[in-house]
Design an enzyme around this catalytic site. Sequence first.
Site, PDB file in Angstrom:
ATOM      1  N   CYS A  69      11.681 -13.201  -3.944  1.00 43.05           N
ATOM      2  CA  CYS A  69      11.976 -13.865  -5.210  1.00 43.05           C
ATOM      3  C   CYS A  69      11.759 -15.373  -5.084  1.00 43.05           C
ATOM      4  CB  CYS A  69      13.426 -13.605  -5.626  1.00 43.05           C
ATOM      5  SG  CYS A  69      13.914 -11.873  -5.557  1.00 43.05           S
ATOM      6  N   ASN A 122      16.801 -12.796  -1.522  1.00 46.20           N
ATOM      7  CA  ASN A 122      16.758 -12.110  -0.228  1.00 46.20           C
ATOM      8  C   ASN A 122      16.533 -13.094   0.914  1.00 46.20           C
ATOM      9  OD1 ASN A 122      17.301  -9.476  -0.900  1.00 46.20           O
ATOM     10  ND2 ASN A 122      15.174  -8.918  -1.242  1.00 46.20           N
ATOM     11  N   ARG A 164      14.731 -17.842 -12.297  1.00 41.81           N
ATOM     12  CA  ARG A 164      14.154 -17.248 -11.105  1.00 41.81           C
ATOM     13  C   ARG A 164      13.225 -16.105 -11.481  1.00 41.81           C
ATOM     14  NH1 ARG A 164      18.080 -13.712  -8.856  1.00 41.81           N
ATOM     15  NH2 ARG A 164      16.644 -13.345  -7.110  1.00 41.81           N
TER      16      ARG A 164
END
Length: 324
Positions: free
Chosen positions: A2, A79, A16
């Site tokens: 991401c 992540n 995002r």
Amino acid sequence: MCTAATYKTKSFYFGRTLDYEFSYGDRVTITPRNYQFNFRFAGSIEGHYAMIGMACVIDGCPLYYDAVNEAGLGIAGLNFVGNVCYSREIAGRDNVAQFEFIPYILCKCSSVKEAKALLENINITNTPFNDNLPVAQLHWIIADKNEAITVEAVEEGLKIYQNPVGVLTNNPPFDKQMFNLNNYIGLSPCQPKNNFSPELPLNTYSRGMGAMGLPGDLSSQSRFVRVAFTKMNSVSGDTEEESVSQFFHILGSVDQQRGCCDVGEGKYELTIYTSCCNADKGIYYYTTYDNHQITAVDMHRENLDGNTLIEYPLITQQQINFQN
């Protein structure tokens, strides 16, 4: 994987991309002020800042991927696989499970300054939400209109970095991402001069050659460089429409297309959704992989003094506006 970014014109924007091979059933979720959070270690809280963001709601609990509260503070979790080191519960610390870190901060803090003070005693634990959900390996960007920080729970402890670019991707750790920007010191939105040799008649043969060397692959380190360059050189008007449009263009520079990132077993990582929240106004905008028409949810059009979650399923089917 991401990418998260901040942007500021007249208003402050925070958003995002969520890049993955499948969805957990994401919904734009508004948590009103009197919704009761039952934190694993910190007890129950009702009577807090309202918030809006993208979440997977399980058993009535919003598991936020990204959110902004009514005070204008935003957080996104990305992540951070392989580098995370959460702890067990530690006596005397404010123990917070990783899955509740976003609402815990947004309930209590109205600014990054307040968040940094709260973080001084926080211990992020490896507590799973339930037996069916693995513990997510995450790090976070926390931002308001004045500053941004990155929070990483690693083997050395809880690291808090100032984030002057207002961008976050995945690995490596944030300090290494920032150092890597030194390798791109020569990039520019302007046309380059011939610094190769005065003895060679080298000329620019195309527009955009000042950005030659800007990485174009889908790795997290390359995406960090690309969004940082795009965001730091971004120019737009300051109306809501121009600002939101520009924000989606910034994150569009790292959009992932189905087929380009093979994760095995016939699955591909792709940009499931892209978000942009006007943190000053509490308006959450998003697009999805198959629907690039911008959809908006305004938290202030809801009853923020309520005690139940307000959920909006994502509009994922392509919306096409015919002109004739």
